[in-house]
Scaffold this motif. Structure first.
Motif, PDB file in Angstrom:
ATOM      1  N   PHE A   1      -6.107  -2.900   3.286  1.00 45.39           N
ATOM      2  CA  PHE A   1      -4.937  -3.169   3.464  1.00 45.39           C
ATOM      3  C   PHE A   1      -4.530  -4.262   2.301  1.00 45.39           C
ATOM      4  N   PRO A   2      -3.346  -4.600   1.698  1.00 41.70           N
ATOM      5  CA  PRO A   2      -3.094  -5.481   0.354  1.00 41.70           C
ATOM      6  C   PRO A   2      -3.353  -6.862   1.029  1.00 41.70           C
ATOM      7  N   VAL A   3      -4.189  -7.500   0.382  1.00 43.28           N
ATOM      8  CA  VAL A   3      -4.552  -8.691   0.408  1.00 43.28           C
ATOM      9  C   VAL A   3      -4.238  -9.911  -0.452  1.00 43.28           C
ATOM     10  N   TRP A  18       1.592  -4.872   6.098  1.00 45.22           N
ATOM     11  CA  TRP A  18       0.683  -3.941   6.706  1.00 45.22           C
ATOM     12  C   TRP A  18       1.032  -2.309   5.986  1.00 45.22           C
ATOM     13  N   THR A  19       0.030  -1.483   5.951  1.00 40.63           N
ATOM     14  CA  THR A  19       0.376  -0.009   5.362  1.00 40.63           C
ATOM     15  C   THR A  19      -0.120   0.921   6.478  1.00 40.63           C
ATOM     16  N   LYS A  20      -0.179   2.168   6.068  1.00 39.51           N
ATOM     17  CA  LYS A  20      -0.630   3.182   6.804  1.00 39.51           C
ATOM     18  C   LYS A  20      -0.389   3.106   8.322  1.00 39.51           C
ATOM     19  N   GLY A  21       0.647   2.765   8.831  1.00 37.86           N
ATOM     20  CA  GLY A  21       1.095   2.832  10.137  1.00 37.86           C
ATOM     21  C   GLY A  21       1.043   1.779  11.034  1.00 37.86           C
ATOM     22  N   THR A  55     -13.369  -7.518   1.148  1.00 36.36           N
ATOM     23  CA  THR A  55     -13.043  -6.510   0.202  1.00 36.36           C
ATOM     24  C   THR A  55     -12.095  -5.719   0.387  1.00 36.36           C
ATOM     25  N   ASN A  56     -11.207  -5.072  -0.335  1.00 35.63           N
ATOM     26  CA  ASN A  56     -10.711  -3.893  -0.297  1.00 35.63           C
ATOM     27  C   ASN A  56     -11.290  -2.615  -0.283  1.00 35.63           C
ATOM     28  N   ASP A  57     -11.240  -1.518   0.362  1.00 36.90           N
ATOM     29  CA  ASP A  57     -12.071  -0.308   0.149  1.00 36.90           C
ATOM     30  C   ASP A  57     -12.353   0.220  -0.973  1.00 36.90           C
ATOM     31  N   THR A  58     -11.169  -0.022  -1.956  1.00 32.44           N
ATOM     32  CA  THR A  58     -11.563   0.691  -3.209  1.00 32.44           C
ATOM     33  C   THR A  58     -12.532  -0.335  -4.047  1.00 32.44           C
ATOM     34  N   THR A 109      -4.168   5.986   0.133  1.00 39.06           N
ATOM     35  CA  THR A 109      -4.492   5.926  -1.359  1.00 39.06           C
ATOM     36  C   THR A 109      -4.476   4.807  -2.242  1.00 39.06           C
ATOM     37  N   ASN A 110      -5.450   4.770  -2.951  1.00 42.66           N
ATOM     38  CA  ASN A 110      -5.416   3.249  -3.824  1.00 42.66           C
ATOM     39  C   ASN A 110      -6.534   3.388  -4.718  1.00 42.66           C
ATOM     40  N   GLY A 111      -6.555   2.717  -5.798  1.00 46.12           N
ATOM     41  CA  GLY A 111      -7.521   2.553  -6.944  1.00 46.12           C
ATOM     42  C   GLY A 111      -7.734   1.319  -7.296  1.00 46.12           C
ATOM     43  N   LEU A 171      -5.507  -2.209  -7.606  1.00 44.99           N
ATOM     44  CA  LEU A 171      -4.010  -2.109  -7.882  1.00 44.99           C
ATOM     45  C   LEU A 171      -2.906  -1.953  -6.933  1.00 44.99           C
ATOM     46  N   GLU A 172      -3.406  -1.450  -5.622  1.00 43.67           N
ATOM     47  CA  GLU A 172      -2.500  -1.077  -4.699  1.00 43.67           C
ATOM     48  C   GLU A 172      -1.410  -0.178  -5.135  1.00 43.67           C
ATOM     49  N   TRP A 173      -2.141   0.855  -5.667  1.00 47.05           N
ATOM     50  CA  TRP A 173      -1.299   1.972  -6.243  1.00 47.05           C
ATOM     51  C   TRP A 173      -0.347   2.728  -5.311  1.00 47.05           C
ATOM     52  N   LEU A 180       4.326   6.074  -3.584  1.00 46.35           N
ATOM     53  CA  LEU A 180       3.014   7.040  -3.874  1.00 46.35           C
ATOM     54  C   LEU A 180       2.376   7.403  -2.678  1.00 46.35           C
ATOM     55  N   GLU A 181       1.818   6.642  -1.874  1.00 44.68           N
ATOM     56  CA  GLU A 181       1.009   6.939  -0.675  1.00 44.68           C
ATOM     57  C   GLU A 181       1.366   7.949   0.291  1.00 44.68           C
ATOM     58  N   LYS A 182       3.129   7.918   0.353  1.00 42.56           N
ATOM     59  CA  LYS A 182       3.872   8.967   1.194  1.00 42.56           C
ATOM     60  C   LYS A 182       3.722  10.276   0.599  1.00 42.56           C
TER      61      LYS A 182
HETATM   62  C1  GLC Z   1      -3.502   1.469   1.627  1.00 43.31           C
HETATM   63  C2  GLC Z   1      -3.618   0.178   1.565  1.00 43.31           C
HETATM   64  C3  GLC Z   1      -4.907  -0.172   0.331  1.00 43.31           C
HETATM   65  C4  GLC Z   1      -6.215   0.728   0.672  1.00 43.31           C
HETATM   66  C5  GLC Z   1      -5.348   2.323   0.751  1.00 43.31           C
HETATM   67  C6  GLC Z   1      -6.861   3.178   1.042  1.00 43.31           C
HETATM   68  O1  GLC Z   1      -2.904   1.997   0.529  1.00 43.31           O
HETATM   69  O2  GLC Z   1      -2.677  -0.702   1.262  1.00 43.31           O
HETATM   70  O3  GLC Z   1      -5.250  -1.394   0.471  1.00 43.31           O
HETATM   71  O4  GLC Z   1      -6.782   0.591  -0.246  1.00 43.31           O
HETATM   72  O5  GLC Z   1      -4.669   2.366   1.760  1.00 43.31           O
HETATM   73  O6  GLC Z   1      -7.319   3.112   2.270  1.00 43.31           O
END
Ligand code: GLC
Length: 451
Positions: free
Chosen positions: A143-145, A158-161, A194-197, A221-223, A248-250, A277-279
């Motif tokens: 998640f964005p941190v 928070w993202t993703k629900g 760390t972020n997953d990306t 999704t993210n990069g 990026l939190e794209w 974009l994620e949506k």
């Molecule tokens: C969401 C989160 C981001 C994460 C991505 C993929 O976009 O905000 O941090 O990398 O999901 O899991």
């Protein structure tokens, strides 16, 4: 709904196709505005791209040791033991996966972190790990941190629900440490966040030094990519390393042409007005997007005319999953019998072959746009690094959408070719299964090697 209006399926479908299409000029303009947003984000101006510094660079490939990793992605928590041999091999001798109970995603932060601590506890027990030793653990928090160092960071949103209360603005590594204490687990030392990306890029570059980008195409999704620290103005020269990975939190990128269905999906989400974009791209939303179009088609009497209750079969939010779309699009049987079986499981017992073909086509329209947008933003990052794409770039990709969705990777490659012609060969997408978890351990190793 604000979709196309004609009456016959053919006319509706062509109108739908043009709403969802991304011709070359639009892809090029996505790339251009993505660069502008990257630039703004790096210099601390307001931008839909957060450009979050990760406080770590890619590994050298020589890092060694045993580490634990905890990966909170979206739907699952994974706990892994990772061995790094110092010769670019990262193996996973033990792993446990736990589904996050929906109640914990939406309850209190303490309940969510207690659940995570219990996952670690079960992992230690399941793999008979000696609790008398102290283990370094890297926490992948997807998640964005906002980080100020490698071992801590505050949740921005928070993202993703997820909506768990009392976490936004708090140090999530600290919340994990407190939950471990509360659950009497004293053999874990949380050394990296760390972020997953970032984990995926670390795992990719541990394996292949040409890897300079990490991507997640899964529930979200993210990069991320390697940036010169001197270009990250928001660091104010705080870090001495020449390069740093930037998240990026794209998913929040906003300069995209949206349809009425996109707006409807956004309005019904828990994070309305963000993550556009994620949506449009990620696994959490593609099924729902397809369901919204399908309901519209049913109500316009363009599909499932033999079934008077068709609307009801698809009336529940999120009842059509992205996995179902992949199954439908990948159905190679002459009668589309796999699709028929799926429809029957949803209650549609009398679909015709033209109905099933139409549904398959609809899934294709929604997923092709997702793949084209994904390829556009990967291209944007790579051309930020190398404008003419003269060098080879390996892009490490993790996530079930990329890994499991029929034809997704091929559709991305088509967009690369459209944008870059022969130079598209310089983009190598590398599947990086479990990259985010393995990579977190690599980040922990990079961190340990500096202490
Ligand atoms: C969401 C989160 C981001 C994460 C991505 C993929 O976009 O905000 O941090 O990398 O999901 O899991």
């Amino acid at each position: 709904m604000n979709g196309p209006a004609p009456a016959a399926p053919g006319a509706f479908i062509s109108s739908l196709e043009s709403c969802f299409a991304l011709p070359l000029n639009e892809i090029t303009s996505i790339v251009r505005s993505f660069h502008e947003e990257m630039d703004r984000g790096l210099s601390g101006q307001s931008s839909s791209l957060k450009m979050l510094p990760s406080f770590v660079d890619v590994p050298r490939g020589t890092e060694k040791g045993s580490f634990l990793a905890l990966d909170l992605g979206g739907t699952n928590v994974r706990v892994l033991a990772v061995e790094l041999d110092g010769r670019r091999n990262a193996t996973v001798p033990a792993v446990s996966t736990f589904a996050v109970p929906p109640g914990d995603m939406e309850g209190t932060g303490a309940a969510l972190f207690d659940f995570i601590a219990r996952c670690i506890d079960s992992f230690l027990t399941e793999h008979t790990i000696d609790r008398n030793n102290l283990y370094d653990l890297a926490f992948t928090f997807s998640f964005p941190v906002a980080q100020k160092d490698i071992a801590s960071g505050a949740l921005i949103a928070w993202t993703k629900g997820f909506t768990a209360r009392g976490v936004q603005g708090e140090d999530v590594a600290g919340l994990l440490r407190t939950a471990l204490k509360r659950n009497s687990i004293s053999c874990i030392n949380v050394t990296a966040l760390t972020n997953d990306t970032v984990g995926t890029l670390a795992a990719g570059s541990y394996l292949d030094p040409a890897c300079d980008m990490g991507v997640i195409l899964g529930t979200g999704t993210n990069g991320c990519y390697r940036e010169k620290s001197s270009n990250i103005k928001i660091l104010n020269g705080y870090v001495s390393d020449e390069y740093m990975i930037v998240n990026l939190e794209w998913g929040n990128f906003a300069t995209l042409k949206r349809t009425g269905y996109d707006m409807h999906l956004d309005e019904a989400s828990v994070n309305e007005g963000s993550m556009f974009l994620e949506k449009m791209v990620s696994g959490m939303y593609l099924g729902e997007m397809t369901r919204l179009v399908l309901i519209d088609m049913i109500q316009r009497e363009l599909i499932f005319l033999n079934d008077p209750d068709a609307t009801e079969h698809f009336s529940t939010k999120n009842s059509l999953k992205t996995e179902h779309m992949s199954l439908i699009q990948g159905d190679q049987t002459t009668e589309l019998s796999k699709t028929d079986r799926y429809l029957k499981s949803m209650g549609v017992t009398s679909s015709t072959l033209p109905d099933r073909l139409l549904l398959s086509h609809l899934c294709g329209i929604v997923s092709s746009r997702a793949a084209a947008i994904s390829a556009a933003v990967v291209s944007a990052v790579l051309t930020w690094l190398d404008p003419a794409l003269e060098e080879r770039h390996t892009v490490a990709v993790d996530g079930a959408l990329f890994e499991g969705y029929a034809g997704f990777e091929a559709a991305m490659t088509e967009t690369f070719t459209l944008l870059h012609g022969n130079n598209a060969d310089n983009i190598k997408l590398m599947k990086c299964k479990d990259g985010s978890g393995r990579g977190a351990a690599i980040v922990a190793a990079v961190t340990a090697s500096k202490q």
